[in-house]
Every structure is written in structure tokens, then in C-alpha cells.
Design an enzyme around this catalytic site. Structure first.
Site, PDB file in Angstrom:
ATOM      1  N   PHE A 175       0.641  -1.344  -0.126  1.00 20.83           N
ATOM      2  CA  PHE A 175      -0.632  -0.119  -0.062  1.00 20.83           C
ATOM      3  C   PHE A 175       0.617   1.502  -0.009  1.00 20.83           C
ATOM      4  O   PHE A 175       0.294   2.785   0.185  1.00 20.83           O
ATOM      5  CB  PHE A 175      -0.916   0.119   1.469  1.00 20.83           C
ATOM      6  CG  PHE A 175       0.168  -0.070   2.206  1.00 20.83           C
ATOM      7  CD1 PHE A 175       0.119   0.718   3.135  1.00 20.83           C
ATOM      8  CD2 PHE A 175      -0.225  -0.980   3.214  1.00 20.83           C
ATOM      9  CE1 PHE A 175       0.812   0.859   4.112  1.00 20.83           C
ATOM     10  CE2 PHE A 175       0.447  -1.631   4.797  1.00 20.83           C
ATOM     11  CZ  PHE A 175       0.868  -0.349   4.779  1.00 20.83           C
ATOM     12  N   THR A 181      -6.768   1.174  13.428  1.00 17.80           N
ATOM     13  CA  THR A 181      -6.050   1.647  11.946  1.00 17.80           C
ATOM     14  C   THR A 181      -7.081   1.317  10.931  1.00 17.80           C
ATOM     15  O   THR A 181      -7.752   2.699  10.479  1.00 17.80           O
ATOM     16  CB  THR A 181      -4.819   1.086  11.716  1.00 17.80           C
ATOM     17  OG1 THR A 181      -3.938   1.499  12.734  1.00 17.80           O
ATOM     18  CG2 THR A 181      -4.465   1.524  10.251  1.00 17.80           C
ATOM     19  N   ASN A 212      -8.281   7.545   6.841  1.00 17.35           N
ATOM     20  CA  ASN A 212      -8.470   6.792   7.911  1.00 17.35           C
ATOM     21  C   ASN A 212      -8.909   8.452   8.968  1.00 17.35           C
ATOM     22  O   ASN A 212      -7.896   8.107  10.581  1.00 17.35           O
ATOM     23  CB  ASN A 212      -8.123   5.691   8.821  1.00 17.35           C
ATOM     24  CG  ASN A 212      -6.779   5.972   8.831  1.00 17.35           C
ATOM     25  OD1 ASN A 212      -5.510   6.271   8.461  1.00 17.35           O
ATOM     26  ND2 ASN A 212      -5.670   5.071   9.563  1.00 17.35           N
ATOM     27  N   HIS A 227      -3.232  10.290  12.263  1.00 18.59           N
ATOM     28  CA  HIS A 227      -2.441  10.020  13.078  1.00 18.59           C
ATOM     29  C   HIS A 227      -2.244   9.545  13.978  1.00 18.59           C
ATOM     30  O   HIS A 227      -2.079  10.931  14.847  1.00 18.59           O
ATOM     31  CB  HIS A 227      -0.978  10.580  11.937  1.00 18.59           C
ATOM     32  CG  HIS A 227      -0.172   9.472  12.545  1.00 18.59           C
ATOM     33  ND1 HIS A 227       0.728   7.752  11.641  1.00 18.59           N
ATOM     34  CD2 HIS A 227       1.247   9.990  13.047  1.00 18.59           C
ATOM     35  CE1 HIS A 227       1.016   8.066  12.479  1.00 18.59           C
ATOM     36  NE2 HIS A 227       2.439   9.094  12.910  1.00 18.59           N
TER      37      HIS A 227
HETATM   38  P1  CMP Z   1      -1.040   5.261   9.922  1.00 16.27           P
HETATM   39  O1  CMP Z   1      -0.669   4.826  11.163  1.00 16.27           O
HETATM   40  O2  CMP Z   1      -1.023   6.726  10.361  1.00 16.27           O
HETATM   41  O3  CMP Z   1       0.662   5.281   9.384  1.00 16.27           O
HETATM   42  C1  CMP Z   1      -0.042   4.236   8.331  1.00 16.27           C
HETATM   43  C2  CMP Z   1      -0.722   4.274   7.253  1.00 16.27           C
HETATM   44  O4  CMP Z   1      -0.350   3.224   6.608  1.00 16.27           O
HETATM   45  C3  CMP Z   1      -1.953   3.809   8.569  1.00 16.27           C
HETATM   46  O5  CMP Z   1      -2.414   4.575   8.662  1.00 16.27           O
HETATM   47  C4  CMP Z   1      -2.933   3.483   7.324  1.00 16.27           C
HETATM   48  O6  CMP Z   1      -3.646   4.761   7.078  1.00 16.27           O
HETATM   49  C5  CMP Z   1      -2.330   2.700   6.154  1.00 16.27           C
HETATM   50  N1  CMP Z   1      -1.977   1.873   6.302  1.00 16.27           N
HETATM   51  C6  CMP Z   1      -1.875   0.028   6.869  1.00 16.27           C
HETATM   52  N2  CMP Z   1      -2.315  -0.854   6.505  1.00 16.27           N
HETATM   53  C7  CMP Z   1      -2.469  -0.560   5.350  1.00 16.27           C
HETATM   54  C8  CMP Z   1      -3.378  -0.943   3.890  1.00 16.27           C
HETATM   55  N3  CMP Z   1      -3.406  -2.506   4.473  1.00 16.27           N
HETATM   56  N4  CMP Z   1      -3.423  -1.130   3.291  1.00 16.27           N
HETATM   57  C9  CMP Z   1      -3.551   0.751   2.742  1.00 16.27           C
HETATM   58  N5  CMP Z   1      -3.416   1.412   3.729  1.00 16.27           N
HETATM   59  C10 CMP Z   1      -3.004   1.010   4.907  1.00 16.27           C
END
Ligand code: CMP
Length: 152
Positions: free
Chosen positions: A67, A101, A122, A125
Site C-alpha cells: 500500500f 487503524t 482514516n 495519525h
Molecule cells: P497510520 O498508522 O497513521 O500510518 C500508516 C498508514 O498506512 C495507516 O495509518 C493507514 O492509513 C495505512 N495503512 C496501513 N495498513 C494499510 C493497508 N493494509 N492498506 C492500506 N493502507 C494501510
């Protein structure tokens, strides 16, 4: 003027980003209200936009993930609001406040339950460890932009 060095705050700060989806939808103020209501002090704040390059650096730990490209595109797609929050147990308490998340699994009342629409979009962060919080805070802010209010 900043009286306490950021090193002194290790373990008491976390970095939050109100992501492009939430900014676009006009959720900055409601999200900041939730954060303040939960007992966090805002000690640094800015609206900014990540370039592709700076997003790649910030999310370098995810560079091998499928991703990654989509995440970089999304995070550099519009303005964000980055915030340093101060509180005892800041990292842990903030992750409880924002919720899972993936908003599908976020508990009722959490910020992601209220404002996130998907795993990628989402809304917000929160740093996942004190070490990363420290690193992430210094990614967005210089020492002169951080203002400590309380002796925790
Ligand atoms: P955050 O933890 O703020 O930072 C990393 C971001 O990657 C996380 O939020 C999600 O928005 C994104 N993320 C994590 N896992 C996935 C996934 N499997 N598919 C798409 N986006 C992801």
C-alpha cells in the site's frame, strides 16, 4: 520562548496528523476539540502539505508494503494539520482515543469511528511508540516551534 528542551519531554509527547481526507471534509476543529476534551495539550501545530518526497521519508518504514505508493499519493494529496500533543502516557492514551487503524474495527466514540472512512482515509495519525513520537515530532517541527505548557 521555549523554556524546556524537547529531550526533556521524551515519553510525554505524541505526534498527530489530521490527514487530507479529514481536512477536506472540514473536520479540523471537531477533531481538535475531541483531542483537547480528552486532556491533551497542544504544544505545536501547523497546517502544511507533504511533497511526494517528504511523504516517502516520513513513511519510509512502510516502503516495502503493497500500500506504500497509494499511501504516499494520499498523504500528499492535500493539506494536513500536524500537531504535537503533551500528556502523561501520551502515545498510549492517544492511540486509545483515535481507535483502530481500520475504522471498521474502531470502537464507538473513537476519532476514527467518527471521522474515518477507510483503512487509508482514516482521518488521523498517532505515533506508535515514544521513540517514533520523538522522531516524528522533529520531522514536522523545529525546537523553536514547540511550546511546553505544563510540568508533567
Ligand atoms: P497510520 O498508522 O497513521 O500510518 C500508516 C498508514 O498506512 C495507516 O495509518 C493507514 O492509513 C495505512 N495503512 C496501513 N495498513 C494499510 C493497508 N493494509 N492498506 C492500506 N493502507 C494501510
Amino acid at each position: 520562548m521555549n523554556m524546556i528542551d524537547i529531550d526533556h519531554m521524551f515519553g510525554k509527547i505524541t505526534l498527530s496528523i489530521i490527514k487530507p481526507d479529514a481536512v477536506k471534509k472540514g473536520h479540523i476543529v471537531p477533531i481538535l476539540s475531541e483531542i483537547i476534551h480528552a486532556g491533551f495539550n497542544i504544544i505545536a501545530i501547523k497546517m502544511t502539505e507533504l511533497s511526494i518526497k517528504s511523504a516517502q521519508i516520513f513513511y519510509a518504514e512502510h516502503q516495502k508494503k503493497l500500500f506504500f505508493e497509494s499511501l504516499i499519493k494520499f498523504m500528499s494529496s492535500g493539506p494536513i494539520v500536524s500537531v504535537i500533543l503533551e500528556k502523561k502516557n501520551a502515545v498510549k492514551d492517544f492511540r486509545v482515543l483515535i481507535g483502530n487503524t481500520n475504522p471498521v474495527y474502531a470502537k464507538k466514540g473513537t476519532i476514527r469511528y467518527l471521522y474515518a472512512t477507510s483503512l487509508e482515509e482514516n482521518a488521523i495519525h498517532g505515533s506508535d511508540s515514544d521513540q517514533n513520537a520523538f522522531k516524528e515530532c522533529l520531522f514536522y517541527f523545529s525546537h523553536r516551534e514547540i511550546f511546553f505548557k505544563k510540568d508533567l
